[in-house]
Design a protein around this motif. Structure first.
Motif, PDB file in Angstrom:
ATOM      1  N   VAL B 135       0.840  -1.201   0.000  1.00 14.25           N
ATOM      2  CA  VAL B 135       0.000   0.000   0.000  1.00 14.25           C
ATOM      3  C   VAL B 135       0.874   1.250   0.000  1.00 14.25           C
ATOM      4  O   VAL B 135       0.674   2.194  -0.758  1.00 14.25           O
ATOM      5  CB  VAL B 135      -0.933   0.015   1.236  1.00 14.25           C
ATOM      6  CG1 VAL B 135      -1.516   1.398   1.456  1.00 14.25           C
ATOM      7  CG2 VAL B 135      -2.033  -1.013   1.065  1.00 14.25           C
ATOM      8  N   ARG B 136       1.887   1.220   0.853  1.00 16.45           N
ATOM      9  CA  ARG B 136       2.741   2.396   0.988  1.00 16.45           C
ATOM     10  C   ARG B 136       3.502   2.676  -0.313  1.00 16.45           C
ATOM     11  O   ARG B 136       3.474   3.787  -0.834  1.00 16.45           O
ATOM     12  CB  ARG B 136       3.724   2.162   2.128  1.00 16.45           C
ATOM     13  CG  ARG B 136       4.705   3.282   2.292  1.00 16.45           C
ATOM     14  CD  ARG B 136       5.707   2.955   3.345  1.00 16.45           C
ATOM     15  NE  ARG B 136       5.128   3.043   4.680  1.00 16.45           N
ATOM     16  CZ  ARG B 136       5.887   3.202   5.764  1.00 16.45           C
ATOM     17  NH1 ARG B 136       7.180   3.283   5.665  1.00 16.45           N
ATOM     18  NH2 ARG B 136       5.331   3.280   6.938  1.00 16.45           N
ATOM     19  N   VAL B 137       4.149   1.640  -0.843  1.00 17.13           N
ATOM     20  CA  VAL B 137       4.933   1.824  -2.065  1.00 17.13           C
ATOM     21  C   VAL B 137       4.018   2.219  -3.229  1.00 17.13           C
ATOM     22  O   VAL B 137       4.322   3.129  -4.002  1.00 17.13           O
ATOM     23  CB  VAL B 137       5.747   0.547  -2.388  1.00 17.13           C
ATOM     24  CG1 VAL B 137       6.354   0.623  -3.770  1.00 17.13           C
ATOM     25  CG2 VAL B 137       6.835   0.357  -1.340  1.00 17.13           C
ATOM     26  N   ILE B 140       2.908   5.894  -2.851  1.00 13.52           N
ATOM     27  CA  ILE B 140       3.983   6.846  -3.140  1.00 13.52           C
ATOM     28  C   ILE B 140       4.292   6.858  -4.629  1.00 13.52           C
ATOM     29  O   ILE B 140       4.504   7.910  -5.224  1.00 13.52           O
ATOM     30  CB  ILE B 140       5.239   6.530  -2.298  1.00 13.52           C
ATOM     31  CG1 ILE B 140       4.920   6.788  -0.823  1.00 13.52           C
ATOM     32  CG2 ILE B 140       6.414   7.389  -2.723  1.00 13.52           C
ATOM     33  CD1 ILE B 140       6.034   6.446   0.123  1.00 13.52           C
ATOM     34  N   ALA B 141       4.259   5.669  -5.263  1.00 18.13           N
ATOM     35  CA  ALA B 141       4.501   5.619  -6.702  1.00 18.13           C
ATOM     36  C   ALA B 141       3.417   6.416  -7.433  1.00 18.13           C
ATOM     37  O   ALA B 141       3.711   7.215  -8.325  1.00 18.13           O
ATOM     38  CB  ALA B 141       4.530   4.176  -7.190  1.00 18.13           C
ATOM     39  N   LEU B 143       1.759   8.853  -6.371  1.00 14.48           N
ATOM     40  CA  LEU B 143       1.917  10.272  -6.066  1.00 14.48           C
ATOM     41  C   LEU B 143       3.072  10.897  -6.832  1.00 14.48           C
ATOM     42  O   LEU B 143       3.068  12.086  -7.131  1.00 14.48           O
ATOM     43  CB  LEU B 143       2.187  10.400  -4.564  1.00 14.48           C
ATOM     44  CG  LEU B 143       1.834  11.690  -3.870  1.00 14.48           C
ATOM     45  CD1 LEU B 143       0.360  11.940  -3.999  1.00 14.48           C
ATOM     46  CD2 LEU B 143       2.217  11.576  -2.399  1.00 14.48           C
ATOM     47  N   THR B 144       4.095  10.086  -7.151  1.00 14.40           N
ATOM     48  CA  THR B 144       5.287  10.669  -7.757  1.00 14.40           C
ATOM     49  C   THR B 144       5.405  10.388  -9.264  1.00 14.40           C
ATOM     50  O   THR B 144       6.374  10.796  -9.877  1.00 14.40           O
ATOM     51  CB  THR B 144       6.572  10.172  -7.052  1.00 14.40           C
ATOM     52  OG1 THR B 144       6.524   8.753  -6.966  1.00 14.40           O
ATOM     53  CG2 THR B 144       6.691  10.741  -5.665  1.00 14.40           C
ATOM     54  N   ILE B 145       4.400   9.702  -9.852  1.00 12.51           N
ATOM     55  CA  ILE B 145       4.420   9.550 -11.309  1.00 12.51           C
ATOM     56  C   ILE B 145       4.127  10.919 -11.913  1.00 12.51           C
ATOM     57  O   ILE B 145       3.111  11.522 -11.598  1.00 12.51           O
ATOM     58  CB  ILE B 145       3.351   8.541 -11.784  1.00 12.51           C
ATOM     59  CG1 ILE B 145       3.792   7.120 -11.442  1.00 12.51           C
ATOM     60  CG2 ILE B 145       3.127   8.659 -13.282  1.00 12.51           C
ATOM     61  CD1 ILE B 145       2.844   6.064 -11.943  1.00 12.51           C
ATOM     62  N   PRO B 146       5.021  11.453 -12.766  1.00 13.61           N
ATOM     63  CA  PRO B 146       4.731  12.764 -13.356  1.00 13.61           C
ATOM     64  C   PRO B 146       3.500  12.654 -14.267  1.00 13.61           C
ATOM     65  O   PRO B 146       3.461  11.785 -15.135  1.00 13.61           O
ATOM     66  CB  PRO B 146       5.985  13.073 -14.185  1.00 13.61           C
ATOM     67  CG  PRO B 146       7.016  12.086 -13.774  1.00 13.61           C
ATOM     68  CD  PRO B 146       6.310  10.907 -13.222  1.00 13.61           C
ATOM     69  N   PHE B 148       2.436  14.479 -16.624  1.00  7.41           N
ATOM     70  CA  PHE B 148       2.650  14.741 -18.050  1.00  7.41           C
ATOM     71  C   PHE B 148       3.294  13.536 -18.719  1.00  7.41           C
ATOM     72  O   PHE B 148       3.022  13.244 -19.881  1.00  7.41           O
ATOM     73  CB  PHE B 148       3.478  16.005 -18.281  1.00  7.41           C
ATOM     74  CG  PHE B 148       4.656  16.184 -17.374  1.00  7.41           C
ATOM     75  CD1 PHE B 148       4.481  16.585 -16.066  1.00  7.41           C
ATOM     76  CD2 PHE B 148       5.933  15.960 -17.833  1.00  7.41           C
ATOM     77  CE1 PHE B 148       5.569  16.751 -15.227  1.00  7.41           C
ATOM     78  CE2 PHE B 148       7.028  16.127 -16.998  1.00  7.41           C
ATOM     79  CZ  PHE B 148       6.836  16.522 -15.689  1.00  7.41           C
ATOM     80  N   TRP B 149       4.100  12.797 -17.962  1.00  5.73           N
ATOM     81  CA  TRP B 149       4.692  11.580 -18.516  1.00  5.73           C
ATOM     82  C   TRP B 149       3.606  10.523 -18.739  1.00  5.73           C
ATOM     83  O   TRP B 149       3.542   9.880 -19.780  1.00  5.73           O
ATOM     84  CB  TRP B 149       5.766  11.050 -17.578  1.00  5.73           C
ATOM     85  CG  TRP B 149       6.435   9.802 -18.066  1.00  5.73           C
ATOM     86  CD1 TRP B 149       7.271   9.690 -19.138  1.00  5.73           C
ATOM     87  CD2 TRP B 149       6.314   8.487 -17.526  1.00  5.73           C
ATOM     88  NE1 TRP B 149       7.678   8.386 -19.286  1.00  5.73           N
ATOM     89  CE2 TRP B 149       7.106   7.627 -18.313  1.00  5.73           C
ATOM     90  CE3 TRP B 149       5.595   7.951 -16.438  1.00  5.73           C
ATOM     91  CZ2 TRP B 149       7.213   6.263 -18.056  1.00  5.73           C
ATOM     92  CZ3 TRP B 149       5.707   6.600 -16.183  1.00  5.73           C
ATOM     93  CH2 TRP B 149       6.507   5.760 -16.982  1.00  5.73           C
ATOM     94  N   ARG B 201      -4.937   6.351   0.255  1.00  4.77           N
ATOM     95  CA  ARG B 201      -4.104   6.025   1.419  1.00  4.77           C
ATOM     96  C   ARG B 201      -4.659   6.706   2.669  1.00  4.77           C
ATOM     97  O   ARG B 201      -4.683   6.131   3.750  1.00  4.77           O
ATOM     98  CB  ARG B 201      -2.671   6.485   1.158  1.00  4.77           C
ATOM     99  CG  ARG B 201      -1.714   6.006   2.220  1.00  4.77           C
ATOM    100  CD  ARG B 201      -0.308   6.488   1.951  1.00  4.77           C
ATOM    101  NE  ARG B 201       0.611   5.965   2.956  1.00  4.77           N
ATOM    102  CZ  ARG B 201       1.861   6.376   3.067  1.00  4.77           C
ATOM    103  NH1 ARG B 201       2.337   7.276   2.262  1.00  4.77           N
ATOM    104  NH2 ARG B 201       2.638   5.872   4.014  1.00  4.77           N
ATOM    105  N   GLY B 251      -5.700  22.597  -5.343  1.00  3.78           N
ATOM    106  CA  GLY B 251      -4.500  23.359  -5.686  1.00  3.78           C
ATOM    107  C   GLY B 251      -3.615  22.565  -6.625  1.00  3.78           C
ATOM    108  O   GLY B 251      -3.116  23.078  -7.621  1.00  3.78           O
ATOM    109  N   GLY B 255      -2.854  23.390 -10.762  1.00  2.28           N
ATOM    110  CA  GLY B 255      -1.487  23.439 -11.271  1.00  2.28           C
ATOM    111  C   GLY B 255      -1.252  22.338 -12.295  1.00  2.28           C
ATOM    112  O   GLY B 255      -0.737  22.581 -13.383  1.00  2.28           O
ATOM    113  N   GLY B 256      -1.671  21.116 -11.932  1.00  2.00           N
ATOM    114  CA  GLY B 256      -1.479  19.976 -12.818  1.00  2.00           C
ATOM    115  C   GLY B 256      -2.201  20.158 -14.141  1.00  2.00           C
ATOM    116  O   GLY B 256      -1.711  19.738 -15.190  1.00  2.00           O
TER     117      GLY B 256
END
Lengths: 275, 317
Positions: B135-137, B140-141, B143-146, B148-149, B201, B251, B255-256
């Motif tokens: 769950v944690r990994v 976080i993944a 959340l941190t995937i860009p 735009f990518w 989460r 917010g 931005g996104g």
């Protein structure tokens, strides 16, 4: 006991991930990589092969070399930004908590106003003023994160300022500065460490977004965000620069976020996330 | 007590809005060098007459506070200035770009927040060492995937797997509802994933928290079924922190959206503001930033109020 080990294994993994990527960035010039600026036109838009492990871009530049040098650009920008924000925002938070009163009210209100902007939008506004380059991007991210650090540190600093050991230090005649530096600051160390790591993770995404939009590093600087926006124009012909640059951003941001998350658990069990 | 709480919040809101508007107003004055020369230089030849004319048109020949007052009263009456190059009212250009951005952010919020509740509730029922790490990994993944990518990769996949599908651009809903929604699928996916990761989460941990509370034990002791306890008792209480996070997510979404609009060639506020920056059209940049920030502030104010209505304990703080 079991959960202690599990957390530490995660922490070890996160640390390794971050150290590996930071080391790549630091030692990029001595890794024997190809020249990230050299254009070999006959080799352009190639997929991964023996010569260019991650392929080449639209100008025939080596994608692997550009990604590793892109790490340098990204980390340099983000570290400058986050440390600057920590210095300014952190000082504001501690001073506000220590002196309270009108100083606290006025300064924190100002922080609220800056905090009211959506993060990326404020960064874009700062760059619209300063002009688009890596330095402006670093400054923009620093402006955005200053109120975040101020708010994050003011709360815990308030609790510390009320504590008996601060009262004791004051009673034996320690100066304000001495109390703040040698009593308040050390007790904020674990929060600072955790939040710096988490905010670095977010800053990496912001920096990549800004350079993707053409508002950060300018060509021909090797920059992960820039590689994505350039690669997008040749996506069907040569997908590898865009794909690998994106993965690099993901791994870098992921590493710092996981590190912050794991540090939070191991440094302060009281802050432990419920997951 | 209640009136005092609401009045206090209202005063905070007014202060923040005035502060935000003042900072946005200052923007054009903070440009190093002479903003007017830079604006002209980006597009035409610089002559003293043109400089004087534009300076007067922007009101830059008056004192700072007078300028702010004129600008603010104008803004409150819906006059955010005129676009330097087209001469059109800035509000007109913003109005045209507003809908695509509103649709994109609203749908992403709906998808991200909507799916996070069942997902988080589901994840809360699975416990154990590997689930915790997973769950944690995973969160976080996500959340941190860009975003735009993600957008670019999804465009690549669709054009390989379903050649001929048009996924770029924007078609107004009123023109062709089906095509409008079809083109929104990928941008919404790219924009909503981090919210989904973050909120699910949060829902999970709030649920686990709530499951340990006395009222859940009481409900179980009274013989309520597991499903009923999860969805009726625990979930309702877990929603309280959830609502605050939804407000904060706005917010990120605004931005996104700027970035995702660029990836999918959607003519929204993001494209408007980026175009305005590159042609140094400062009145349009200022107005767009003001509109987006003010709506973000107002949404969060509404969320705070909602929070206070749902949870009376907040009002007493």
């Amino acid at each position: 006991m079991m959960s202690y080990f599990r957390n530490n294994r995660l922490l070890a993994f996160a640390t390794a991930l971050v150290v590996f990527q930071v080391a790549l960035a630091v030692f990029a010039p001595v890794l024997g990589l190809q020249d990230p600026f050299a254009q070999v036109i006959v080799q352009r838009m190639k997929g991964p092969n023996a010569l260019n492990w991650l392929g080449t871009d639209q100008l025939g530049r080596d994608v692997l070399a550009r990604i590793i040098h892109g790490y340098r650009t990204s980390l340099l920008t983000c570290l400058t930004a986050v440390l600057l924000a920590l210095l300014v925002g952190g000082s504001i938070g501690i001073l506000a908590a220590y002196y309270r009163g009108w100083f606290d009210r006025i300064v924190m209100r100002l922080m609220d106003v800056i905090f009211a902007f959506p993060i990326l939008l404020l960064a874009i506004a700062v760059i619209a003023i300063l002009g688009a380059n890596s330095f402006s991007a670093a400054l923009a991210i620093a402006v955005v994160y200053t109120p975040i650090f101020a708010r994050l540190l003011r709360g815990p600093a308030l609790v510390i300022c009320e504590s008996e050991y601060v009262e004791g230090a004051r009673a034996i005649g320690a100066s304000d500065l001495r109390i703040m530096v040698s009593h308040v600051l050390p007790n904020l160390a674990s929060i600072v460490l955790v939040q710096t790591s988490l905010l670095l993770s977010a800053a990496i995404l912001v920096e990549a977004s800004l350079s993707f939009l053409g508002l950060g590093a300018q060509p021909p600087t090797p920059s992960l965000g820039l590689m994505l926006s350039e690669g997008r124009n040749f996506l069907l012909l040569a997908p590898s620069p865009a794909i690998f640059a994106g993965l690099a951003i993901l791994f870098l941001s992921f590493g710092f976020n996981l590190l912050g998350d794991a540090l939070r658990d191991s440094l302060d069990p009281r802050l432990k996330a419920a997951t | 007590m209640r009136a005092k709480f609401f009045l206090g919040r209202l005063a905070d809101l007014a202060f923040v809005l005035i502060g935000v508007s003042f900072l946005v107003f200052l923007m054009i004055r903070l440009v190093p060098g002479d903003a007017v020369t830079i604006m002209l230089g980006a597009n035409t030849e610089i002559t003293p007459e043109r400089v004087a004319e534009l300076r007067a048109r922007l009101g830059l020949d008056q004192s700072l506070l007078v300028q702010y007052w004129l600008w603010l009263t104008g803004a409150l009456q819906g006059d955010l200035g005129t676009s330097v190059w087209t001469g059109r009212a800035v509000t007109e250009e913003i109005g045209a770009a507003l809908w695509p951005t509103l649709e994109l952010t609203f749908l992403s919020l709906l998808v991200g927040a909507g799916l996070s509740i069942p997902l988080g509730a589901f994840m809360a029922q699975a416990r154990g060492n590997w689930t915790e790490v997973g769950v944690r990994v995973g969160a976080i993944a996500g959340l941190t995937i860009p975003s735009f990518w993600l957008g670019i990769v999804s465009i690549l996949l669709v054009s390989k797997l379903l050649p001929g599908t048009s996924v770029l651009g924007y078609v107004p809903f009123t023109e062709d509802p089906l095509d409008n929604l079809r083109r929104m699928v990928l941008p919404v996916f790219a924009l909503s994933l981090p919210i989904l990761a973050n909120l699910s989460r949060l829902v999970r941990s709030a649920m686990l928290d709530a499951m340990g509370q006395d009222y859940v034990r009481t409900a179980r002791a009274k013989g309520a079924g597991r499903r009923r306890v999860v969805y009726k008792h625990a979930l309702r209480n877990a929603l309280i922190p959830f609502i605050t996070s939804v407000g904060v997510s706005m917010g990120y979404l605004l931005g996104g959206a700027i970035v995702v609009e660029q990836v999918f060639a959607i003519p929204g506020l993001g494209r408007l503001v980026l175009g305005a920056i590159s042609e140094r059209n400062y009145p349009l940049v200022q107005a767009t930033i003001l509109v987006m920030t003010a709506s973000f502030v107002l949404v969060n104010f509404a969320v705070d109020m909602l929070y206070a209505v749902i949870d009376p304990r907040v009002r007493r703080r």
